[in-house]
Design an enzyme around this catalytic site. Structure first.
Site, PDB file in Angstrom:
ATOM      1  N   LYS A 178     -19.555  16.387 -18.413  1.00 33.49           N
ATOM      2  CA  LYS A 178     -18.300  16.886 -18.976  1.00 33.49           C
ATOM      3  C   LYS A 178     -18.017  18.207 -18.246  1.00 33.49           C
ATOM      4  CE  LYS A 178     -16.507  19.452 -21.441  1.00 33.49           C
ATOM      5  NZ  LYS A 178     -15.563  20.481 -20.950  1.00 33.49           N
ATOM      6  N   GLU A 181     -12.596  21.958 -18.401  1.00 31.52           N
ATOM      7  CA  GLU A 181     -11.241  21.391 -18.371  1.00 31.52           C
ATOM      8  C   GLU A 181     -10.361  21.978 -17.261  1.00 31.52           C
ATOM      9  OE1 GLU A 181     -12.999  22.682 -20.852  1.00 31.52           O
ATOM     10  OE2 GLU A 181     -11.774  23.632 -22.383  1.00 31.52           O
ATOM     11  N   GLY A 231     -22.933  27.834 -19.610  1.00 35.59           N
ATOM     12  CA  GLY A 231     -21.701  28.415 -20.145  1.00 35.59           C
ATOM     13  C   GLY A 231     -22.020  29.676 -20.920  1.00 35.59           C
ATOM     14  N   GLY A 236     -23.299  28.128 -26.139  1.00 34.62           N
ATOM     15  CA  GLY A 236     -24.701  27.686 -26.068  1.00 34.62           C
ATOM     16  C   GLY A 236     -25.308  27.542 -27.460  1.00 34.62           C
ATOM     17  N   GLU A 253     -28.220  27.531 -19.851  1.00 42.99           N
ATOM     18  CA  GLU A 253     -28.059  28.648 -18.911  1.00 42.99           C
ATOM     19  C   GLU A 253     -26.849  29.430 -19.395  1.00 42.99           C
ATOM     20  OE1 GLU A 253     -30.167  29.322 -16.696  1.00 42.99           O
ATOM     21  OE2 GLU A 253     -31.126  27.452 -16.105  1.00 42.99           O
ATOM     22  N   CYS A 287     -22.718  34.492 -13.816  1.00 44.69           N
ATOM     23  CA  CYS A 287     -23.559  34.835 -14.974  1.00 44.69           C
ATOM     24  C   CYS A 287     -24.547  35.943 -14.680  1.00 44.69           C
ATOM     25  CB  CYS A 287     -24.300  33.588 -15.418  1.00 44.69           C
ATOM     26  SG  CYS A 287     -25.110  32.758 -14.035  1.00 44.69           S
ATOM     27  N   GLU A 388     -20.573  40.866 -21.956  1.00 43.21           N
ATOM     28  CA  GLU A 388     -20.308  40.238 -20.665  1.00 43.21           C
ATOM     29  C   GLU A 388     -18.799  40.194 -20.443  1.00 43.21           C
ATOM     30  OE1 GLU A 388     -21.047  35.996 -20.275  1.00 43.21           O
ATOM     31  OE2 GLU A 388     -22.051  36.399 -18.380  1.00 43.21           O
TER      32      GLU A 388
HETATM   33  P1  NAD Z   1     -17.791  28.277 -21.889  1.00 45.27           P
HETATM   34  O1  NAD Z   1     -19.010  28.417 -22.692  1.00 45.27           O
HETATM   35  O2  NAD Z   1     -16.498  28.630 -22.486  1.00 45.27           O
HETATM   36  O3  NAD Z   1     -17.634  26.763 -21.379  1.00 45.27           O
HETATM   37  C1  NAD Z   1     -18.663  26.080 -20.708  1.00 45.27           C
HETATM   38  C2  NAD Z   1     -18.501  24.594 -20.905  1.00 45.27           C
HETATM   39  O4  NAD Z   1     -18.693  24.294 -22.283  1.00 45.27           O
HETATM   40  C3  NAD Z   1     -17.126  24.048 -20.546  1.00 45.27           C
HETATM   41  O5  NAD Z   1     -17.279  22.779 -19.968  1.00 45.27           O
HETATM   42  C4  NAD Z   1     -16.436  23.922 -21.900  1.00 45.27           C
HETATM   43  O6  NAD Z   1     -15.429  22.956 -21.918  1.00 45.27           O
HETATM   44  C5  NAD Z   1     -17.602  23.521 -22.769  1.00 45.27           C
HETATM   45  N1  NAD Z   1     -17.434  23.818 -24.193  1.00 45.27           N
HETATM   46  C6  NAD Z   1     -16.707  24.797 -24.767  1.00 45.27           C
HETATM   47  N2  NAD Z   1     -16.797  24.734 -26.117  1.00 45.27           N
HETATM   48  C7  NAD Z   1     -17.619  23.683 -26.401  1.00 45.27           C
HETATM   49  C8  NAD Z   1     -18.116  23.111 -27.597  1.00 45.27           C
HETATM   50  N3  NAD Z   1     -17.804  23.590 -28.797  1.00 45.27           N
HETATM   51  N4  NAD Z   1     -18.945  22.061 -27.507  1.00 45.27           N
HETATM   52  C9  NAD Z   1     -19.310  21.557 -26.310  1.00 45.27           C
HETATM   53  N5  NAD Z   1     -18.852  22.040 -25.131  1.00 45.27           N
HETATM   54  C10 NAD Z   1     -18.029  23.106 -25.167  1.00 45.27           C
HETATM   55  O7  NAD Z   1     -18.106  29.110 -20.578  1.00 45.27           O
HETATM   56  P2  NAD Z   1     -17.163  29.351 -19.340  1.00 45.27           P
HETATM   57  O8  NAD Z   1     -16.126  30.315 -19.744  1.00 45.27           O
HETATM   58  O9  NAD Z   1     -16.744  28.072 -18.730  1.00 45.27           O
HETATM   59  O10 NAD Z   1     -18.178  29.998 -18.312  1.00 45.27           O
HETATM   60  C11 NAD Z   1     -18.471  31.309 -18.340  1.00 45.27           C
HETATM   61  C12 NAD Z   1     -19.769  31.554 -19.047  1.00 45.27           C
HETATM   62  O11 NAD Z   1     -20.812  30.777 -18.452  1.00 45.27           O
HETATM   63  C13 NAD Z   1     -20.238  32.980 -18.927  1.00 45.27           C
HETATM   64  O12 NAD Z   1     -20.730  33.444 -20.150  1.00 45.27           O
HETATM   65  C14 NAD Z   1     -21.339  32.894 -17.907  1.00 45.27           C
HETATM   66  O13 NAD Z   1     -22.270  33.936 -17.977  1.00 45.27           O
HETATM   67  C15 NAD Z   1     -21.929  31.576 -18.177  1.00 45.27           C
HETATM   68  N6  NAD Z   1     -22.627  31.076 -16.998  1.00 45.27           N
HETATM   69  C16 NAD Z   1     -23.973  31.034 -17.020  1.00 45.27           C
HETATM   70  C17 NAD Z   1     -24.659  30.613 -15.910  1.00 45.27           C
HETATM   71  C18 NAD Z   1     -26.157  30.567 -15.901  1.00 45.27           C
HETATM   72  O14 NAD Z   1     -26.707  29.888 -15.048  1.00 45.27           O
HETATM   73  N7  NAD Z   1     -26.844  31.236 -16.795  1.00 45.27           N
HETATM   74  C19 NAD Z   1     -23.970  30.232 -14.773  1.00 45.27           C
HETATM   75  C20 NAD Z   1     -22.585  30.294 -14.785  1.00 45.27           C
HETATM   76  C21 NAD Z   1     -21.919  30.714 -15.925  1.00 45.27           C
END
Ligand code: NAD
Length: 506
Positions: A178, A181, A231, A236, A253, A287, A388
């Site tokens: 997934k 979006e 994410g 998470g 992550e 991240c 962050e």
């Molecule tokens: P996000 O958490 O908003 O979204 C990540 C993914 O989760 C997307 O595909 C989103 O559609 C999905 N998602 C959102 N709500 C959900 C739910 N309720 N249930 C299931 N899936 C859901 O994060 P983002 O804005 O896309 O990315 C930025 C974040 O990701 C930052 O906090 C960043 O630090 C983190 N990140 C971490 C790493 C790592 O390796 N640690 C790497 C890159 C980004």
């Protein structure tokens, strides 16, 4: 007419009748659409994955056969690099230089690494022969889990997807991805390439969709055995909650607020460039970006002066221009969020020494632009030091002693990464022992290397991706015990069953 990208379910392109609109963050133009999947499409994809797993075509293929398909896919990704780069940057606003070298450039080598890993991974290992309590032989097997769900973010859509897809496929699982979006295109194209290279239908399914619908369904689905997620920390936590009902395995992550610690013996030229690279690469939307700079009081003024002078050379502009250093941030929402943090920094008493808003110029009138921004006089309890921001914002914090630097560095709920800048390797290596983070880079930043584990301490994550043990996260462990004693009166049985009659007979 923009191109529409259908979902990929069971090896077939699937349209849902609803679309996700994909906009280029640098000018807000509609560049493509992707079919939007809902809960029913996740269910269909999980069913397809389940069937493909049960068929054994991939799950029971030999590691060498699986590795061959992954290697062929990696080769094809290399051949289609430019096309994949374009699909990536049109949606996530990375510069062509960065996407070619990093976002997409890393995909093939990472996939090759997982292919190599499949071949040398110990899927079966004999334990030492047991003589107690009875003679027997155990074999420890690592078996694929079954259906694995991968939920990826928008910043490195394909690469971070690959960190899950690669080891999951190498281990013999079937996968439902997934993507975020806003950025599903490169992953959809990748899955198409993988099938062209021999991946059986249904083994890799891609369903673009909104997080709270498609993502949540995948995380909660009873037939999914494992979720690999990258994410934000908030989502998470939600993934853990959703996975809890069916006790799914999870790898998370998450976010970071990584410290970049300059020691008083650092080579300042190296440290200045390293700190800027660590914080501003991809506008701080990484991240593990080094967003908190810890500088000794004695060096502070000189270091900040050099930092600002060098940061002024960073060129914002057209993401498809090879001269451009930095593109836009991902969305209008994210831009507003970052501007909110910039206002909070000023309100809480930090001093703005660079940037602080949107750049001027005709080319920045459309799109989501933020200047590289540096705040000094930051204390570690300010929001710009604790939260962050996910934007090009560096918070400079002074310290007096090394132990104070350690205290500040670790005073965070995150623990993803850290940089240490020093002319003395032994000193830096010893300091690394005190840092609570999954990666510590000495005289370097963003050193993501597929051969070593990556992940977070504290609220930056759970489990590790990459490295020699990457397949552990995508396998179940089974112990198969074979009795070699052949005796009815073997030892533990006598706790329940008496063999007194046998003894009398003898
Ligand atoms: P996000 O958490 O908003 O979204 C990540 C993914 O989760 C997307 O595909 C989103 O559609 C999905 N998602 C959102 N709500 C959900 C739910 N309720 N249930 C299931 N899936 C859901 O994060 P983002 O804005 O896309 O990315 C930025 C974040 O990701 C930052 O906090 C960043 O630090 C983190 N990140 C971490 C790493 C790592 O390796 N640690 C790497 C890159 C980004």
């Amino acid at each position: 007419m923009t191109r529409n990208f259908p979902m990929l379910i069971d090896g077939k392109p699937v349209e849902s009748g609803q679309v996700l609109e994909i906009f280029d963050p640098q000018n807000e133009e509609l560049v493509a659409t992707a079919s939007r999947g809902g809960e029913e499409h996740i269910d269909a994809a999980v069913d397809a994955a389940k069937r493909s797993f049960a068929s054994g075509e991939w799950s029971r293929a030999t590691p060498a056969e699986r590795a061959a398909v992954l290697r062929k896919t990696a080769e094809k990704v290399g051949e289609q690099l430019d096309e994949l780069v374009e699909l990536e940057i049109m949606a996530n606003g990375a510069t062509i230089r960065q996407a070619t070298g990093f976002h997409i450039g890393y995909v093939a080598p990472h996939l090759e690494y997982f292919a190599d890993l499949a071949e040398r991974y110990e899927f079966e290992k004999a334990a030492p022969r047991a003589t107690f309590p009875t003679l027997g032989q155990s074999t420890v097997r690592r078996e694929p889990i079954g259906v694995v769900g991968a939920i990826a973010p928008w910043n490195f859509p394909l690469l971070l997807g690959m960190w899950k897809i690669g080891p999951a496929l190498a281990a013999g699982n079937s996968v439902v991805v997934k993507p975020d979006e806003k950025t599903p295109l490169s992953t959809l194209e990748f899955a198409r390439i993988a099938e062209e290279c021999g991946l059986p239908p249904g083994v890799l399914n891609v369903v673009p969709g909104v997080g709270v619908e498609a993502g949540a369904r995948l995380a909660a689905h009873p037939d999914v055995g494992k979720i690999g997620f990258t994410g934000s920390t908030g989502v998470g936590r939600e993934i853990m909650r959703l996975a809890a009902d069916t006790v799914k395995k999870v790898t998370l992550e998450l976010g970071g607020k990584s410290p970049s610690i300059v020691l008083d013996d650092a080579d300042l030229d190296v440290a200045v460039d390293g700190v800027l690279y660590g914080c501003f690469l991809y506008s701080g939307q990484i991240c593990e970006s080094g967003t908190r700079l810890l500088v000794p009081e004695s060096l502070h003024d000189e270091f900040v002066e050099r930092l600002v002078e060098r940061a002024r050379t960073i060129k914002l502009g057209d993401t498809r221009d090879w001269e451009t250093d930095l593109g836009p941030v991902i969305s209008a929402r994210q831009k507003e969020r970052i501007l909110g943090y910039l206002a909070s920094g000023a309100e809480e008493g930090a001093r703005l020494v660079l940037g602080g808003g949107t750049p001027r110029g005709e080319e920045f009138e459309r799109g989501h632009w933020i200047e590289p921004t540096i705040f000094t006089d930051v204390s570690n309890d300010m929001r710009i030091a604790r939260e962050e921001i996910f934007g090009p914002v560096l918070s400079v914090i002074k310290y007096r002693t090394e132990s104070e630097a350690i205290e500040i560095a670790n005073d965070t709920t995150y623990g993803l990464a850290s940089s240490i800048w020093s002319g003395d390797n032994d000193r830096a290596l010893s300091l690394a022992n005190s840092i609570e983070a999954g990666s510590v880079w000495i005289n370097d930043a963003h050193q993501i290397n597929c051969q070593v584990p990556f992940g977070g301490y504290k609220q930056s994550g759970l489990g590790r991706e990459l490295g020699p043990d990457a397949l552990d996260e995508y396998t179940e462990t089974k112990n198969v015990h074979l009795d070699l004693s052949g005796r009815r009166d073997r030892r533990p049985y006598d706790v329940l069953l008496s063999h007194a009659d046998d003894a009398e007979e003898r």
